[in-house]
Design a protein around this motif. Sequence first.
Motif, PDB file in Angstrom:
ATOM      1  N   SER A 109     -11.449   1.920  -4.757  1.00 25.24           N
ATOM      2  CA  SER A 109     -10.419   1.876  -3.817  1.00 25.24           C
ATOM      3  C   SER A 109      -9.866   3.309  -3.285  1.00 25.24           C
ATOM      4  O   SER A 109      -9.542   3.349  -2.122  1.00 25.24           O
ATOM      5  N   LEU A 110     -10.199   4.268  -4.181  1.00 25.05           N
ATOM      6  CA  LEU A 110     -10.028   5.740  -3.725  1.00 25.05           C
ATOM      7  C   LEU A 110     -10.926   6.072  -2.643  1.00 25.05           C
ATOM      8  O   LEU A 110     -10.661   6.686  -1.665  1.00 25.05           O
ATOM      9  N   ALA A 111     -12.107   5.460  -2.693  1.00 28.70           N
ATOM     10  CA  ALA A 111     -13.292   5.827  -1.727  1.00 28.70           C
ATOM     11  C   ALA A 111     -12.711   5.316  -0.564  1.00 28.70           C
ATOM     12  O   ALA A 111     -12.989   5.785   0.522  1.00 28.70           O
ATOM     13  N   GLY A 112     -12.234   3.974  -0.535  1.00 28.02           N
ATOM     14  CA  GLY A 112     -11.974   3.372   0.800  1.00 28.02           C
ATOM     15  C   GLY A 112     -10.593   3.978   1.574  1.00 28.02           C
ATOM     16  O   GLY A 112     -10.636   4.241   2.603  1.00 28.02           O
ATOM     17  N   ILE A 113      -9.728   4.444   0.595  1.00 34.69           N
ATOM     18  CA  ILE A 113      -8.654   5.498   1.095  1.00 34.69           C
ATOM     19  C   ILE A 113      -8.949   6.519   1.601  1.00 34.69           C
ATOM     20  O   ILE A 113      -8.592   6.996   2.833  1.00 34.69           O
ATOM     21  N   ALA A 114     -10.254   7.215   1.146  1.00 34.99           N
ATOM     22  CA  ALA A 114     -10.462   8.418   1.619  1.00 34.99           C
ATOM     23  C   ALA A 114     -11.194   8.150   3.220  1.00 34.99           C
ATOM     24  O   ALA A 114     -10.941   9.097   3.954  1.00 34.99           O
ATOM     25  N   VAL A 115     -12.062   7.284   2.938  1.00 37.29           N
ATOM     26  CA  VAL A 115     -12.569   6.913   4.526  1.00 37.29           C
ATOM     27  C   VAL A 115     -11.751   6.693   5.575  1.00 37.29           C
ATOM     28  O   VAL A 115     -11.653   7.035   6.556  1.00 37.29           O
ATOM     29  N   ALA A 116     -10.624   5.829   5.205  1.00 40.82           N
ATOM     30  CA  ALA A 116      -9.525   5.410   5.972  1.00 40.82           C
ATOM     31  C   ALA A 116      -8.897   6.816   6.643  1.00 40.82           C
ATOM     32  O   ALA A 116      -8.524   6.914   7.754  1.00 40.82           O
ATOM     33  N   LEU A 117      -8.722   7.582   5.567  1.00 34.16           N
ATOM     34  CA  LEU A 117      -7.694   8.549   6.146  1.00 34.16           C
ATOM     35  C   LEU A 117      -8.600   9.639   6.868  1.00 34.16           C
ATOM     36  O   LEU A 117      -8.051  10.315   7.659  1.00 34.16           O
ATOM     37  N   LEU A 118      -9.737   9.864   6.582  1.00 30.65           N
ATOM     38  CA  LEU A 118     -10.589  10.739   7.323  1.00 30.65           C
ATOM     39  C   LEU A 118     -10.880  10.244   8.772  1.00 30.65           C
ATOM     40  O   LEU A 118     -10.925  10.956   9.602  1.00 30.65           O
ATOM     41  N   ALA A 119     -10.683   8.908   8.716  1.00 31.91           N
ATOM     42  CA  ALA A 119     -11.128   8.345  10.455  1.00 31.91           C
ATOM     43  C   ALA A 119      -9.805   8.329  10.963  1.00 31.91           C
ATOM     44  O   ALA A 119      -9.760   8.558  12.280  1.00 31.91           O
ATOM     45  N   GLN A 120      -8.622   7.802  10.132  1.00 33.95           N
ATOM     46  CA  GLN A 120      -7.405   7.909  10.935  1.00 33.95           C
ATOM     47  C   GLN A 120      -6.400   8.598  10.093  1.00 33.95           C
ATOM     48  O   GLN A 120      -5.513   8.110   9.278  1.00 33.95           O
ATOM     49  N   PRO A 121      -6.008  10.009  10.135  1.00 37.47           N
ATOM     50  CA  PRO A 121      -5.103  10.621   9.139  1.00 37.47           C
ATOM     51  C   PRO A 121      -3.804  10.116   9.482  1.00 37.47           C
ATOM     52  O   PRO A 121      -2.955  10.368   8.397  1.00 37.47           O
ATOM     53  N   GLN A 122      -3.361   9.648  10.598  1.00 38.27           N
ATOM     54  CA  GLN A 122      -2.238   9.309  10.647  1.00 38.27           C
ATOM     55  C   GLN A 122      -1.760   8.124   9.580  1.00 38.27           C
ATOM     56  O   GLN A 122      -0.522   7.712   9.299  1.00 38.27           O
ATOM     57  N   LEU A 123      -2.542   7.570   8.819  1.00 36.82           N
ATOM     58  CA  LEU A 123      -2.444   6.256   7.989  1.00 36.82           C
ATOM     59  C   LEU A 123      -1.867   6.982   6.604  1.00 36.82           C
ATOM     60  O   LEU A 123      -1.252   6.264   6.122  1.00 36.82           O
ATOM     61  N   LEU A 124      -1.772   8.171   6.817  1.00 37.16           N
ATOM     62  CA  LEU A 124      -1.066   8.665   5.416  1.00 37.16           C
ATOM     63  C   LEU A 124       0.351   8.571   5.341  1.00 37.16           C
ATOM     64  O   LEU A 124       0.872   8.407   4.215  1.00 37.16           O
ATOM     65  N   TRP A 125       0.843   8.479   6.533  1.00 39.14           N
ATOM     66  CA  TRP A 125       2.433   8.064   6.548  1.00 39.14           C
ATOM     67  C   TRP A 125       2.752   6.885   5.960  1.00 39.14           C
ATOM     68  O   TRP A 125       3.725   6.458   5.421  1.00 39.14           O
ATOM     69  N   TRP A 126       1.520   5.948   5.590  1.00 38.20           N
ATOM     70  CA  TRP A 126       2.005   4.741   4.792  1.00 38.20           C
ATOM     71  C   TRP A 126       2.080   4.781   3.487  1.00 38.20           C
ATOM     72  O   TRP A 126       2.728   4.059   2.711  1.00 38.20           O
ATOM     73  N   ALA A 127       2.029   6.093   3.283  1.00 44.53           N
ATOM     74  CA  ALA A 127       1.895   6.342   1.728  1.00 44.53           C
ATOM     75  C   ALA A 127       3.480   6.433   1.409  1.00 44.53           C
ATOM     76  O   ALA A 127       4.244   6.155   0.424  1.00 44.53           O
ATOM     77  N   LEU A 128       4.570   6.783   2.357  1.00 43.30           N
ATOM     78  CA  LEU A 128       5.972   6.777   2.180  1.00 43.30           C
ATOM     79  C   LEU A 128       6.422   5.448   1.653  1.00 43.30           C
ATOM     80  O   LEU A 128       7.108   5.481   0.725  1.00 43.30           O
ATOM     81  N   PRO A 129       6.080   4.373   2.412  1.00 39.31           N
ATOM     82  CA  PRO A 129       6.531   3.051   1.862  1.00 39.31           C
ATOM     83  C   PRO A 129       5.809   2.632   0.792  1.00 39.31           C
ATOM     84  O   PRO A 129       6.446   1.759   0.099  1.00 39.31           O
ATOM     85  N   PHE A 130       4.714   2.512   0.718  1.00 37.77           N
ATOM     86  CA  PHE A 130       3.725   2.303  -0.426  1.00 37.77           C
ATOM     87  C   PHE A 130       3.815   2.780  -1.817  1.00 37.77           C
ATOM     88  O   PHE A 130       4.005   2.076  -2.766  1.00 37.77           O
ATOM     89  N   ALA A 131       3.995   4.028  -1.706  1.00 36.73           N
ATOM     90  CA  ALA A 131       4.125   4.884  -3.067  1.00 36.73           C
ATOM     91  C   ALA A 131       5.260   4.351  -3.899  1.00 36.73           C
ATOM     92  O   ALA A 131       4.919   4.158  -5.236  1.00 36.73           O
ATOM     93  N   PRO A 132       6.626   4.394  -3.723  1.00 40.69           N
ATOM     94  CA  PRO A 132       7.536   3.771  -4.187  1.00 40.69           C
ATOM     95  C   PRO A 132       7.137   2.509  -4.854  1.00 40.69           C
ATOM     96  O   PRO A 132       7.542   2.119  -6.103  1.00 40.69           O
ATOM     97  N   LEU A 133       6.805   1.440  -4.092  1.00 38.87           N
ATOM     98  CA  LEU A 133       6.700   0.090  -4.559  1.00 38.87           C
ATOM     99  C   LEU A 133       5.415   0.199  -5.785  1.00 38.87           C
ATOM    100  O   LEU A 133       5.506  -0.524  -6.684  1.00 38.87           O
ATOM    101  N   VAL A 134       4.265   0.802  -5.471  1.00 38.64           N
ATOM    102  CA  VAL A 134       3.364   1.090  -6.593  1.00 38.64           C
ATOM    103  C   VAL A 134       3.816   1.602  -7.601  1.00 38.64           C
ATOM    104  O   VAL A 134       3.505   1.369  -9.093  1.00 38.64           O
ATOM    105  N   ILE A 135       4.650   2.745  -7.579  1.00 42.63           N
ATOM    106  CA  ILE A 135       5.321   3.356  -8.758  1.00 42.63           C
ATOM    107  C   ILE A 135       5.991   2.334  -9.706  1.00 42.63           C
ATOM    108  O   ILE A 135       5.974   2.364 -10.975  1.00 42.63           O
TER     109      ILE A 135
END
Length: 293
Positions: A109-135
């Motif tokens: 899963s982390l490898a998939g996240i790394a590949v996605a962020l390297l290709a489209q760094p703007q996807l990092l913004w999705w951590a804002l809504p995702f992170a609280p839900l995961v926590i």
Amino acid sequence: MANPTKIPTKQKAPAGKARRRRGISPWVPNQHGAWAMLISPAVLGLIAGLVAWVRSDGSALSLLVFLAVLVAWFFGYFAFFAFGLAVKARNPQRRARYLRPVYVYGAVSLAGIAVALLAQPQLLWWALPFAPLVIVAVGETVAGRSRSTLSGVSTTIASALLYPALVGVGSGSGAGSVGVVAWTGMLFLAAYFSGTIPFVKSMIRERNNPRYLTGSIIYHVLAVLFVLGLVLLAPVGWAAGVLMVATALLALFRAVYVPVASRGGADWNARRLGMAEVPVLLVACAGVLATLL
């Protein structure tokens, strides 16, 4: 005459009992009801994302990002499922066995996240809504409340967020630029899937709790009003609006009828509940797809 020298053979235990002794497999999630929540937003998001990709004349690299995000999502859920088993395990050996897929699936899963962020760094913004839900989901699991309503709602909302995230992959935009229609689809999916949690609990774990049934019905009434407001305010089109409202009404009907029928003697087991939910799910998916027209 029986042979007195014959050594009695050891009878095999029934397969079900043998499986219970070995415990649940941590490699394959056994929560069948979660699969619809896991797969539907991913498939719908992929379709909507590909439509956005075609309309925006996106790059071929976006196709790799689609794959990377889906890998991160599914393997992340597999790791979360195994983690929940490891937390509940009292036997150290069993806990170690449950942790192995956590490490394996977590790394993928982390490898998939790394590949996605390297290709489209703007996807990092999705951590804002995702992170609280995961926590919230992880916190509930650590506290021994992995089946709580709060945990279920947090995971269903996270699943629904996958829809606009994949739209963003296709259009190459960040979380704030995917458009009102994509967010409307996300809110609709979140409302629908969140409603399945109190409904199922009112039939199984909280079967004898009238207050929980009342709460489930109240939620579904509010969900009808919420979805009606969504389709009136958002430019989703009349077809999508009709299908979305129809989904909310069908969900309300089954939230009232099925528990009442069950208490009246009707046989509503888990399998039948799952089969009965399929038509409602199909109408919901059709409603989301209709927003793409």
